[in-house]
Enzyme design. Structure first.
Site, PDB file in Angstrom:
ATOM      1  N   LYS A  57      -8.731 -14.759 -17.381  1.00  0.00           N
ATOM      2  CA  LYS A  57      -8.783 -13.518 -18.156  1.00  0.00           C
ATOM      3  C   LYS A  57      -7.683 -13.575 -19.210  1.00  0.00           C
ATOM      4  O   LYS A  57      -6.546 -13.158 -18.970  1.00  0.00           O
ATOM      5  CB  LYS A  57      -8.608 -12.316 -17.215  1.00  0.00           C
ATOM      6  N   ARG A 112      -6.016 -13.234  -9.354  1.00  0.00           N
ATOM      7  CA  ARG A 112      -6.675 -13.743 -10.555  1.00  0.00           C
ATOM      8  C   ARG A 112      -5.679 -13.889 -11.703  1.00  0.00           C
ATOM      9  O   ARG A 112      -5.723 -14.853 -12.466  1.00  0.00           O
ATOM     10  CB  ARG A 112      -7.823 -12.800 -10.942  1.00  0.00           C
ATOM     11  N   GLU A 128     -22.385 -15.518 -18.871  1.00  0.00           N
ATOM     12  CA  GLU A 128     -22.073 -14.091 -18.781  1.00  0.00           C
ATOM     13  C   GLU A 128     -22.094 -13.477 -20.167  1.00  0.00           C
ATOM     14  O   GLU A 128     -22.476 -14.132 -21.133  1.00  0.00           O
ATOM     15  CB  GLU A 128     -20.728 -13.876 -18.074  1.00  0.00           C
TER      16      GLU A 128
HETATM   17  C1  LIG Z   1     -12.785  -8.731 -16.732  1.00  0.00           C
HETATM   18  C2  LIG Z   1     -14.014  -9.520 -16.978  1.00  0.00           C
HETATM   19  C3  LIG Z   1     -15.172  -9.383 -16.190  1.00  0.00           C
HETATM   20  C4  LIG Z   1     -15.304  -8.353 -15.103  1.00  0.00           C
HETATM   21  O1  LIG Z   1     -14.455  -8.538 -14.040  1.00  0.00           O
HETATM   22  P1  LIG Z   1     -14.109  -7.351 -13.022  1.00  0.00           P
HETATM   23  O2  LIG Z   1     -13.064  -7.919 -12.154  1.00  0.00           O
HETATM   24  O3  LIG Z   1     -15.368  -7.047 -12.274  1.00  0.00           O
HETATM   25  O4  LIG Z   1     -13.681  -6.199 -13.853  1.00  0.00           O
HETATM   26  C5  LIG Z   1     -16.233 -10.225 -16.463  1.00  0.00           C
HETATM   27  N1  LIG Z   1     -16.193 -11.128 -17.476  1.00  0.00           N
HETATM   28  C6  LIG Z   1     -15.110 -11.275 -18.254  1.00  0.00           C
HETATM   29  C7  LIG Z   1     -15.123 -12.288 -19.335  1.00  0.00           C
HETATM   30  C8  LIG Z   1     -13.989 -10.481 -18.043  1.00  0.00           C
HETATM   31  O5  LIG Z   1     -12.919 -10.638 -18.830  1.00  0.00           O
END
Ligand SMILES: *Cc1c(COP(=O)(O)O)cnc(C)c1O
Length: 341
Positions: free
Chosen positions: A184, A82, A220
């Site tokens: 991210k 990722r 989300e």
């Molecule tokens: C990090 C993150 C998540 C959660 O991802 P995980 O890999 O399960 O920790 C969800 N949404 C956003 C915007 C994030 O930055």
């Protein structure tokens, strides 16, 4: 190895400096050898690309002690993949995936005294990140980068018991259509700060963002993916190009299907459907699943049958199974646990 004298159960989620961090620098088109250092500060030009144009991406994961005393992390290969995708989207050089995992393992191993004991509920949070470090004033990607991994011990997420969240439908968007919602990057968080401060001011725990193009579909929250359970016990999670592909959410879908024999599907979810769901939760590394009791859409309340005092029954099963896998109480699918020592 002697553990640090820390009151693990009462730790919050704040930065606590640990002894070692991993650093590698990219210069002249290549990453250097990298290694552990003790200095927790970074010195860069005032004109560094990260400071002027927010060229930075990050990851988040946990290291913890399993029931049989091993220190492990959960699926770090997916964090590596990722981060590579995040870096590419911001025109940054990828940090090689195998080196990413090695760097995480090395950093956790060096800070093993800070990995909380099994049963404490606390974990060692691991933060890999990368930023454009040389001076850039005309808008373009940096030529030099730093990749870094630090760790910080964090307390149990559900301290004092589970408390379902109350969230609101946000009037702000977190991502643009065809933007950067799926990576991210700090920039997605910078723009969500106002929305979360405003939500808290108004008595809500989180914002539910809808798709920025039509404002009809669930996306989300600022930092976690949604998971819903239908009244007939099916697990559904939103599919969208502008949400972050949560590793926890992907793992929960697998657990639902392969461990619990539930139907599970990733699909577009219209906000209009939400009132018909039986359970709702937020998934991410921090909580695994945090139950949502109520969603407020401009004064109109959706109250899930699971209520405001506990996790819904299927949410609970998913939570118990995935945390059981992570803690070594339930056999993990091949490759899910990276043993550190
Ligand atoms: C990090 C993150 C998540 C959660 O991802 P995980 O890999 O399960 O920790 C969800 N949404 C956003 C915007 C994030 O930055």
């Amino acid at each position: 190895m002697e553990k640090k004298d820390i009151d693990w159960g009462n730790l919050g989620f704040g930065y606590v400096k640990t002894d070692y961090r991993y650093v590698s620098n990219f210069k002249g088109g290549a990453w250097d050898e990298g290694g552990l250092i003790t200095d927790d500060t970074v010195t860069i030009s005032e004109c560094a690309c990260v400071l002027q144009y927010a060229q930075t991406v990050f990851e988040g994961m946990k290291a913890y002690t399993t029931e049989d005393g091993r220190i492990v992390t959960f699926r770090p290969d997916l964090n590596a993949e990722r981060m590579e995708n995040s870096a590419k989207r911001l025109e940054m050089p990828a940090f090689p995936r195998d080196r990413f995992v090695e760097a995480v393992v090395e950093t956790v191993k060096a800070n093993a005294a800070y990995v909380p004991p099994y049963g404490s509920g606390a974990t060692l949070y691991v933060r890999p990140f990368m930023f454009g470090s040389n001076a850039v004033i005309g808008v373009k990607p940096a030529e030099e980068y730093q990749f870094r991994v630090f760790t910080t011990p964090v307390g149990p997420y559900f301290k004092g018991g589970v408390k379902p969240l109350t969230i609101r439908v946000s009037d702000f968007d977190r991502a643009a259509p065809c933007g950067t919602g799926h990576i991210k990057a700090g920039l997605n968080y910078a723009m969500s700060l106002h929305a979360i401060v405003d939500a808290h001011k108004n008595g809500f725990d989180e914002n539910m963002y809808l798709d920025p193009k039509t404002r009809t579909k669930v996306e989300e929250t600022g930092g976690a993916n949604f998971l819903f359970v239908t009244k007939d016990g099916k697990v559904v999670t939103p599919k969208s190009d502008s949400i972050l592909p949560s590793i926890t959410r992907r793992s929960l879908i697998y657990v639902a299907k392969e461990y619990l024999g539930l139907e599970a599907e990733e699909r577009e979810i219209y906000f209009d459907e939400v009132k018909d769901f039986a359970e709702c939760g937020l998934c991410g590394t921090a909580a695994v699943i945090s139950p949502v009791g109520k969603i407020v859409d401009h004064g109109k309340e959706i109250c899930f049958p699971s209520g405001m005092t506990e996790m819904g029954p299927i949410t609970k099963k998913l939570y118990d199974t995935l945390t059981g896998i992570q803690m070594g109480r339930i056999e993990a699918p091949k490759g899910w646990l990276q043993v550190i020592e």
